[in-house]
Write a protein that holds these residues in place. Structure first.
Motif, mmCIF file in Angstrom:
data_model
loop_
_atom_site.group_PDB
_atom_site.id
_atom_site.type_symbol
_atom_site.label_atom_id
_atom_site.label_comp_id
_atom_site.label_asym_id
_atom_site.label_seq_id
_atom_site.Cartn_x
_atom_site.Cartn_y
_atom_site.Cartn_z
ATOM 1 N N MET A 1 1.062 -1.489 0.538
ATOM 2 C CA MET A 1 0.429 0.054 0.052
ATOM 3 C C MET A 1 1.150 1.270 -0.069
ATOM 4 S SD MET A 1 -3.311 -0.857 2.572
ATOM 5 C CE MET A 1 -4.688 -1.850 2.390
ATOM 6 N N GLU A 2 1.941 1.089 -0.956
ATOM 7 C CA GLU A 2 3.316 2.220 -0.857
ATOM 8 C C GLU A 2 2.072 3.341 -1.495
ATOM 9 O OE1 GLU A 2 5.679 2.847 0.432
ATOM 10 O OE2 GLU A 2 4.942 1.225 1.344
ATOM 11 N N PRO A 3 1.906 4.948 -1.257
ATOM 12 C CA PRO A 3 1.440 6.013 -1.602
ATOM 13 C C PRO A 3 2.007 6.358 -3.278
ATOM 14 C CG PRO A 3 2.803 6.245 -0.006
ATOM 15 C CD PRO A 3 3.058 4.840 0.312
ATOM 16 N N GLY A 4 3.113 6.275 -3.400
ATOM 17 C CA GLY A 4 4.120 6.343 -4.579
ATOM 18 C C GLY A 4 3.786 8.049 -4.751
ATOM 19 N N SER A 5 4.252 8.400 -5.636
ATOM 20 C CA SER A 5 3.888 9.870 -6.313
ATOM 21 C C SER A 5 2.163 10.397 -5.956
ATOM 22 C CB SER A 5 4.618 10.682 -7.097
ATOM 23 O OG SER A 5 3.586 9.816 -8.131
ATOM 24 N N GLY A 6 2.112 10.811 -5.192
ATOM 25 C CA GLY A 6 0.623 11.754 -4.607
ATOM 26 C C GLY A 6 0.338 12.657 -5.266
ATOM 27 N N PRO A 7 -1.296 12.916 -5.195
ATOM 28 C CA PRO A 7 -1.510 15.128 -5.651
ATOM 29 C C PRO A 7 -1.502 15.586 -4.734
ATOM 30 C CG PRO A 7 -3.204 13.017 -3.994
ATOM 31 C CD PRO A 7 -2.193 12.279 -4.518
ATOM 32 N N ALA A 8 -1.399 16.920 -5.413
ATOM 33 C CA ALA A 8 -0.985 17.949 -4.591
ATOM 34 C C ALA A 8 -1.532 17.934 -3.374
ATOM 35 C CB ALA A 8 -1.002 18.922 -5.184
ATOM 36 N N ARG A 9 -0.557 18.777 -2.284
ATOM 37 C CA ARG A 9 -1.323 18.507 -0.713
ATOM 38 C C ARG A 9 -2.654 19.171 -0.859
ATOM 39 N NH1 ARG A 9 2.212 17.534 3.284
ATOM 40 N NH2 ARG A 9 1.494 18.916 4.642
ATOM 41 N N GLY A 10 -3.185 18.734 0.076
ATOM 42 C CA GLY A 10 -5.065 18.791 0.181
ATOM 43 C C GLY A 10 -5.176 19.952 1.564
ATOM 44 N N THR A 11 -5.928 20.058 2.106
ATOM 45 C CA THR A 11 -7.181 20.519 3.323
ATOM 46 C C THR A 11 -8.124 20.044 3.489
ATOM 47 O OG1 THR A 11 -7.354 22.215 2.370
ATOM 48 C CG2 THR A 11 -5.239 22.841 3.021
ATOM 49 N N GLY A 12 -7.907 19.631 4.508
ATOM 50 C CA GLY A 12 -9.424 18.946 5.005
ATOM 51 C C GLY A 12 -9.475 18.398 6.187
ATOM 52 N N ARG A 13 -10.029 17.685 7.425
ATOM 53 C CA ARG A 13 -10.667 17.322 8.476
ATOM 54 C C ARG A 13 -11.647 15.851 7.556
ATOM 55 N NH1 ARG A 13 -13.167 21.640 9.614
ATOM 56 N NH2 ARG A 13 -14.722 20.326 9.392
ATOM 57 N N VAL A 14 -10.128 14.750 7.880
ATOM 58 C CA VAL A 14 -10.626 13.165 7.634
ATOM 59 C C VAL A 14 -10.795 12.755 8.745
ATOM 60 C CG1 VAL A 14 -9.508 11.970 5.872
ATOM 61 C CG2 VAL A 14 -9.397 13.829 5.250
ATOM 62 N N LEU A 15 -11.837 11.657 8.695
ATOM 63 C CA LEU A 15 -12.239 10.479 9.575
ATOM 64 C C LEU A 15 -12.006 9.292 9.160
ATOM 65 C CD1 LEU A 15 -12.462 9.595 12.666
ATOM 66 C CD2 LEU A 15 -14.906 9.654 11.882
ATOM 67 N N VAL A 16 -10.869 8.643 9.711
ATOM 68 C CA VAL A 16 -10.644 7.270 9.024
ATOM 69 C C VAL A 16 -11.227 6.252 9.877
ATOM 70 C CG1 VAL A 16 -8.980 5.675 7.879
ATOM 71 C CG2 VAL A 16 -9.192 7.961 7.841
ATOM 72 N N VAL A 17 -12.088 4.869 9.803
ATOM 73 C CA VAL A 17 -12.825 4.155 10.712
ATOM 74 C C VAL A 17 -12.778 3.005 10.016
ATOM 75 C CG1 VAL A 17 -15.394 3.892 11.505
ATOM 76 C CG2 VAL A 17 -14.830 6.074 10.745
ATOM 77 N N ASP A 18 -11.981 2.431 10.812
ATOM 78 C CA ASP A 18 -11.670 1.147 10.466
ATOM 79 C C ASP A 18 -11.059 -0.100 11.929
ATOM 80 O OD1 ASP A 18 -10.694 -1.917 9.135
ATOM 81 O OD2 ASP A 18 -11.486 -0.010 7.646
ATOM 82 N N ASP A 19 -11.519 -1.113 12.173
ATOM 83 C CA ASP A 19 -11.459 -1.551 13.600
ATOM 84 C C ASP A 19 -10.043 -2.309 13.230
ATOM 85 O OD1 ASP A 19 -12.763 -3.478 11.204
ATOM 86 O OD2 ASP A 19 -13.485 -5.333 12.674
ATOM 87 N N GLU A 20 -9.376 -2.260 11.915
ATOM 88 C CA GLU A 20 -7.847 -2.577 11.849
ATOM 89 C C GLU A 20 -7.174 -1.263 12.331
ATOM 90 O OE1 GLU A 20 -6.636 -4.550 8.409
ATOM 91 O OE2 GLU A 20 -9.175 -5.330 7.544
ATOM 92 N N LYS A 21 -6.666 -1.112 13.496
ATOM 93 C CA LYS A 21 -6.169 -0.430 13.998
ATOM 94 C C LYS A 21 -5.102 -0.170 13.114
ATOM 95 C CE LYS A 21 -8.051 -0.547 18.523
ATOM 96 N NZ LYS A 21 -7.922 -0.418 19.950
ATOM 97 N N SER B 1 -4.514 1.054 -2.443
ATOM 98 C CA SER B 1 -3.539 1.725 -2.658
ATOM 99 C C SER B 1 -4.120 3.169 -1.874
ATOM 100 C CB SER B 1 -2.852 2.002 -3.549
ATOM 101 O OG SER B 1 -3.566 2.741 -4.282
ATOM 102 N N VAL B 2 -2.713 3.307 -0.832
ATOM 103 C CA VAL B 2 -2.842 4.648 -0.400
ATOM 104 C C VAL B 2 -3.286 5.926 -1.424
ATOM 105 C CG1 VAL B 2 -2.487 6.228 1.575
ATOM 106 C CG2 VAL B 2 -1.647 3.414 2.225
ATOM 107 N N ARG B 3 -2.240 5.163 -2.455
ATOM 108 C CA ARG B 3 -2.281 7.213 -2.930
ATOM 109 C C ARG B 3 -3.318 6.897 -4.230
ATOM 110 N NH1 ARG B 3 0.873 6.045 -8.625
ATOM 111 N NH2 ARG B 3 0.153 8.977 -9.520
ATOM 112 N N GLU B 4 -4.325 5.815 -4.205
ATOM 113 C CA GLU B 4 -5.570 5.808 -4.785
ATOM 114 C C GLU B 4 -6.443 6.530 -3.663
ATOM 115 O OE1 GLU B 4 -9.073 2.816 -6.295
ATOM 116 O OE2 GLU B 4 -7.384 1.550 -5.567
#
Length: 234
Positions: A1-21, A114-117
């Protein structure tokens, strides 16, 4: 799950909800590196509490959660939040995708991803508020008024409670009255030209939108079989 080269830096609040800590923590770390204010929750009740307390712009929501599953979490948060919901589903499980969309999710991404996706999808939904740019006067279709500047729809003078995605679909259709827009055109306008997935998600959101506007599903939005949708005034 390597992010590779990602998009331009963003802004905003993101909540990630997953029981796999470990997974939730890794995703949040990469989101933070991409410029987002990222937090995590690991159960359904924790997720609802975090949405109420933190008012995130985007919730990345796994379906399989303890306490309350992702579908129920999405259904409940839609009662008090219009944040974007990106549902995590099992690859190829159409029922999961449709259940998530029916509960009010805006988009989905299939596991493994992938994290990049994922970061690209988050960036795409946060680019969506384009309907407020040069909105022009309110658009009227019989008893339906679409006020893009106010981000509000009214039927017979009464406001209609729509999610952001539902309103953006309505704004896209009302901008070109009588013109038929295909699913792909609506995806390009409301989601992102780079979006790849099952185009039936347009049908699910149009179905929600129609039911909220009127008991007669064809009163304001016509289906042109084999082509797409268009606004009408009846």
């Amino acid at each position: 799950m390597e992010p590779g080269s990602g998009p331009a830096r963003g802004t905003g609040r993101v909540l990630v909800v997953d029981d796999e800590k470990p997974l939730a923590g890794m995703v949040a770390t990469y989101l933070a590196r991409a410029g987002y204010d990222a937090t995590v929750a690991h159960t359904g009740p924790e997720a609802l509490e975090a949405v109420r307390a933190g008012a995130p712009d985007v919730v990345v929501l796994d379906l399989g959660l303890p306490g309350l599953d992702g579908v129920e979490v999405c259904r409940r948060l839609r009662q008090f939040s219009d944040c974007y919901v990106l549902m995590l589903t099992a690859r190829g499980d159409e029922e999961d995708k449709l259940a998530g969309l029916a509960a009010g999710a805006d988009d989905y991404i299939t596991k493994p991803f992938s994290v990049r996706e994922l970061i690209a999808r988050v960036a795409a939904v946060l680019r969506r508020p384009r309907t407020s740019v040069h909105p022009g006067p309110a658009r009227v279709f019989g008893e339906l008024t679409v006020d893009v500047a106010a981000h509000q729809a009214r039927v017979g003078g009464d406001p209609v409670g729509l999610t952001r995605t539902e309103f953006e679909l309505l704004a896209a259709l009302s901008a070109r009255p009588q013109q038929v827009l295909t699913r792909r055109q609506l995806i390009d306008t409301v989601w992102d030209p780079a979006w790849v997935g099952d185009e039936r998600l347009v049908d699910v959101h149009i179905g929600h939108l129609r039911r909220k506007l009127d008991e007669d599903p064809g009163r304001f939005i016509d289906t042109v079989r084999g082509v797409g949708y268009r606004m009408v005034a009846r």
